[in-house]
Write a protein that holds these residues in place. Structure first.
Motif, mmCIF file in Angstrom:
data_model
loop_
_atom_site.group_PDB
_atom_site.id
_atom_site.type_symbol
_atom_site.label_atom_id
_atom_site.label_comp_id
_atom_site.label_asym_id
_atom_site.label_seq_id
_atom_site.Cartn_x
_atom_site.Cartn_y
_atom_site.Cartn_z
ATOM 1 N N PHE A 1 -7.576 6.021 11.984
ATOM 2 C CA PHE A 1 -8.298 4.857 12.379
ATOM 3 C C PHE A 1 -7.833 3.426 11.818
ATOM 4 C CE2 PHE A 1 -11.223 8.402 12.277
ATOM 5 C CZ PHE A 1 -11.964 8.490 13.739
ATOM 6 N N LEU A 2 -7.254 3.437 10.682
ATOM 7 C CA LEU A 2 -6.850 2.167 10.173
ATOM 8 C C LEU A 2 -5.636 1.810 10.932
ATOM 9 C CD1 LEU A 2 -7.440 -0.100 8.168
ATOM 10 C CD2 LEU A 2 -6.181 1.252 6.562
ATOM 11 N N GLY A 3 -4.534 2.882 11.263
ATOM 12 C CA GLY A 3 -3.179 2.582 11.818
ATOM 13 C C GLY A 3 -2.503 1.443 11.191
ATOM 14 N N ASP A 4 -2.208 0.768 11.953
ATOM 15 C CA ASP A 4 -1.062 -0.326 11.289
ATOM 16 C C ASP A 4 -1.747 -1.896 10.809
ATOM 17 O OD1 ASP A 4 -1.583 -0.936 13.673
ATOM 18 O OD2 ASP A 4 0.450 -1.696 14.111
ATOM 19 N N ALA A 5 -3.418 -1.693 10.803
ATOM 20 C CA ALA A 5 -4.108 -2.759 10.249
ATOM 21 C C ALA A 5 -3.722 -3.524 9.254
ATOM 22 C CB ALA A 5 -5.574 -2.428 10.276
ATOM 23 N N VAL A 6 -3.249 -2.847 8.213
ATOM 24 C CA VAL A 6 -2.798 -3.491 6.953
ATOM 25 C C VAL A 6 -1.422 -4.606 7.215
ATOM 26 C CG1 VAL A 6 -2.022 -3.399 4.630
ATOM 27 C CG2 VAL A 6 -4.111 -2.111 5.682
ATOM 28 N N GLY A 7 -0.473 -3.379 7.752
ATOM 29 C CA GLY A 7 0.933 -4.133 7.911
ATOM 30 C C GLY A 7 1.677 -4.677 6.588
ATOM 31 N N LEU A 8 1.364 -3.654 5.518
ATOM 32 C CA LEU A 8 1.869 -3.783 4.391
ATOM 33 C C LEU A 8 2.605 -2.434 3.866
ATOM 34 C CD1 LEU A 8 -0.541 -6.281 2.292
ATOM 35 C CD2 LEU A 8 1.329 -6.873 3.731
ATOM 36 N N SER A 9 3.655 -2.593 3.340
ATOM 37 C CA SER A 9 4.173 -1.307 2.801
ATOM 38 C C SER A 9 3.526 -0.945 1.324
ATOM 39 C CB SER A 9 5.736 -1.331 2.432
ATOM 40 O OG SER A 9 6.109 -2.390 1.483
ATOM 41 N N THR A 10 3.519 0.570 1.095
ATOM 42 C CA THR A 10 3.230 0.733 -0.272
ATOM 43 C C THR A 10 3.467 -0.036 -1.301
ATOM 44 O OG1 THR A 10 2.946 3.266 0.660
ATOM 45 C CG2 THR A 10 2.603 2.904 -1.634
ATOM 46 N N THR A 11 4.897 -0.296 -1.651
ATOM 47 C CA THR A 11 5.434 -0.947 -2.627
ATOM 48 C C THR A 11 4.641 -2.492 -2.658
ATOM 49 O OG1 THR A 11 7.512 0.237 -2.547
ATOM 50 C CG2 THR A 11 7.225 -1.680 -3.689
ATOM 51 N N VAL A 12 4.803 -3.128 -1.412
ATOM 52 C CA VAL A 12 4.072 -4.346 -1.188
ATOM 53 C C VAL A 12 2.774 -4.357 -1.613
ATOM 54 C CG1 VAL A 12 3.614 -6.242 -0.022
ATOM 55 C CG2 VAL A 12 5.877 -5.089 0.131
ATOM 56 N N THR A 13 1.843 -3.312 -1.329
ATOM 57 C CA THR A 13 0.361 -3.214 -1.474
ATOM 58 C C THR A 13 0.202 -3.004 -3.084
ATOM 59 O OG1 THR A 13 0.096 -2.062 0.427
ATOM 60 C CG2 THR A 13 -1.499 -1.936 -1.210
ATOM 61 N N PHE A 14 1.047 -2.374 -3.653
ATOM 62 C CA PHE A 14 0.714 -2.122 -5.209
ATOM 63 C C PHE A 14 1.247 -3.418 -5.734
ATOM 64 C CE2 PHE A 14 2.203 -0.650 -9.501
ATOM 65 C CZ PHE A 14 1.013 -0.265 -9.815
ATOM 66 N N LEU A 15 2.454 -4.004 -5.547
ATOM 67 C CA LEU A 15 2.653 -5.384 -6.170
ATOM 68 C C LEU A 15 1.674 -6.310 -5.856
ATOM 69 C CD1 LEU A 15 6.644 -5.555 -5.448
ATOM 70 C CD2 LEU A 15 5.442 -5.060 -7.520
ATOM 71 N N SER A 16 1.179 -6.137 -4.578
ATOM 72 C CA SER A 16 0.112 -7.612 -4.575
ATOM 73 C C SER A 16 -1.190 -7.312 -5.192
ATOM 74 C CB SER A 16 -0.374 -7.529 -3.100
ATOM 75 O OG SER A 16 -0.776 -6.195 -2.594
#
Length: 365
Positions: free
Chosen positions: A272-287
């Motif tokens: 359902f979320l699909g590409d709503a975030v547009g951030l990779s896993t690494t970038v998400t963790f760093l953010s």
């Protein structure tokens, strides 16, 4: 690259210095964007201006006050629960010492490690996290004033963005995309967070863990924290399961949380979320690390929306930022977008030498 790195360091240091002011501003911005479709629908139905401000503001205040009440109750309950389990703490330490002796593990270091085991420190950590969030929400007057001002300016701000499409189409489109992705992320995370919270609370109630409703609401709040939110929401009920029913109850709590969150958040929610975030896993963790360091617990709660805002302003708003967007999202842009990015100004790619220009186009470069 050195200039960009230095600029980022200075900017983040400035944001951290004024975090007590900027944090409520960013929280108010995200909340107003979340309820903006309500104002749009009221406007489409011809509702008066005061109603377009009052209804979204009331929705946000109910959510905000409810979250503050839950966090206040959590801090109070944790402070009251920790001292009542002193005897259980001692029994657990003794059981660990006996278990290590059966395995033939001894020595002063092992004994010292077992003696230093203090489950009460986990209560302190979770209580400190909840207190930090509560402190971020404590400036309720400032947040309410900001919410009221942003709700009043929402219509004029939308008109200003629509007017700016002619001069800065790329940036306005990036901001629109940021608002859309943020709303979709918040809606999907809230819906599936409620599902996980209800299932977690039911499982805790069935296992006899104290305060199941409270830990279910905590699971909903920590659902907005990427990567480690699940662990933060799991620690208190797992520890209480250990104190109430022993290691078997603790393992059942952990297994129930893992099963529920794996099915809901790993199998169902991404569809359902699909590409709503547009951030990779690494970038998400760093953010998460960066925003938690800059703004504290509130930064951890708003890590995804804040990273989406930075991407919209610095990357998506730049016609030459397609390659950087691919780095932070982990997905290559479409063929046409790569061609426009390679031209450097967002226009169509230049024609090959010796070929005629397309019909209707000027032959003068």
């Amino acid at each position: 690259m050195l200039l960009c790195t230095a600029g980022a360091v200075v900017t983040l240091a400035g944001v951290k210095a004024v975090g007590s002011i900027l944090g409520p501003v960013l929280l108010a911005l995200v909340l107003v964007m979340a309820v903006s479709p309500v104002r749009t629908r009221l406007d489409a139905r011809g509702a008066p201006g005061w109603l377009q401000v009052a209804v979204p503001l009331a929705i946000v205040l109910v959510v905000l006050l409810g979250m503050m009440a839950v966090l206040t109750l959590s801090v109070a309950q944790l402070a009251g629960l920790a001292p009542t389990y002193g005897d259980q703490f001692g029994e657990i330490v003794a059981q660990l010492r006996d278990f290590a002796a059966r395995l033939g593990i001894g020595g002063k270091q092992i004994d010292q490690a077992i003696r230093s085991f203090d489950p009460g420190k986990v209560f302190t950590f979770v209580q400190g996290f909840a207190s930090g969030l509560l402190g971020a929400f404590s400036g309720l007057v400032l947040i309410v004033v900001l919410l009221l001002a942003m709700c009043l300016d929402a219509r004029s701000f939308s008109r200003a963005l629509a007017h700016g499409r002619t001069s800065r189409p790329k940036l306005v489109a990036a901001l629109d995309d940021f608002a859309h992705k943020t709303r979709r992320y918040l809606v999907v995370s809230t819906v599936f967070g409620l599902v996980c919270a209800a299932l977690d609370a039911a499982a805790l109630w069935a296992l006899g863990v104290p305060l199941p409703l409270l830990w279910g609401v905590l699971a909903l709040i920590t659902n907005y924290i990427p990567n480690i939110g699940f662990v933060i929401g799991l620690i208190p009920p797992a520890l209480l399961g250990l104190l109430e029913g022993g290691f078997e109850t603790m393992l059942l709590v952990i297994a129930a949380y893992i099963a529920i969150n794996f099915v809901v958040q790993s199998l169902v929610q991404p569809k359902f979320l699909g590409d709503a975030v547009g951030l990779s896993t690494t970038v998400t963790f760093l953010s998460l690390i960066v925003w938690a360091f800059v703004l504290g617990p509130l930064g951890a709660l708003l890590a995804i929306p804040l990273s989406l805002l930075v991407r919209a302003v610095l990357i998506d708003g730049d016609p030459r930022g397609g390659w950087a967007a691919a780095l932070v999202s982990g997905e290559l842009p479409a063929e046409g977008e790569r061609d426009r990015a390679s031209s450097g100004d967002g226009s169509a790619p230049p024609a090959e030498p010796g070929t005629a220009p397309p019909p209707g186009a000027s032959a003068v470069p």
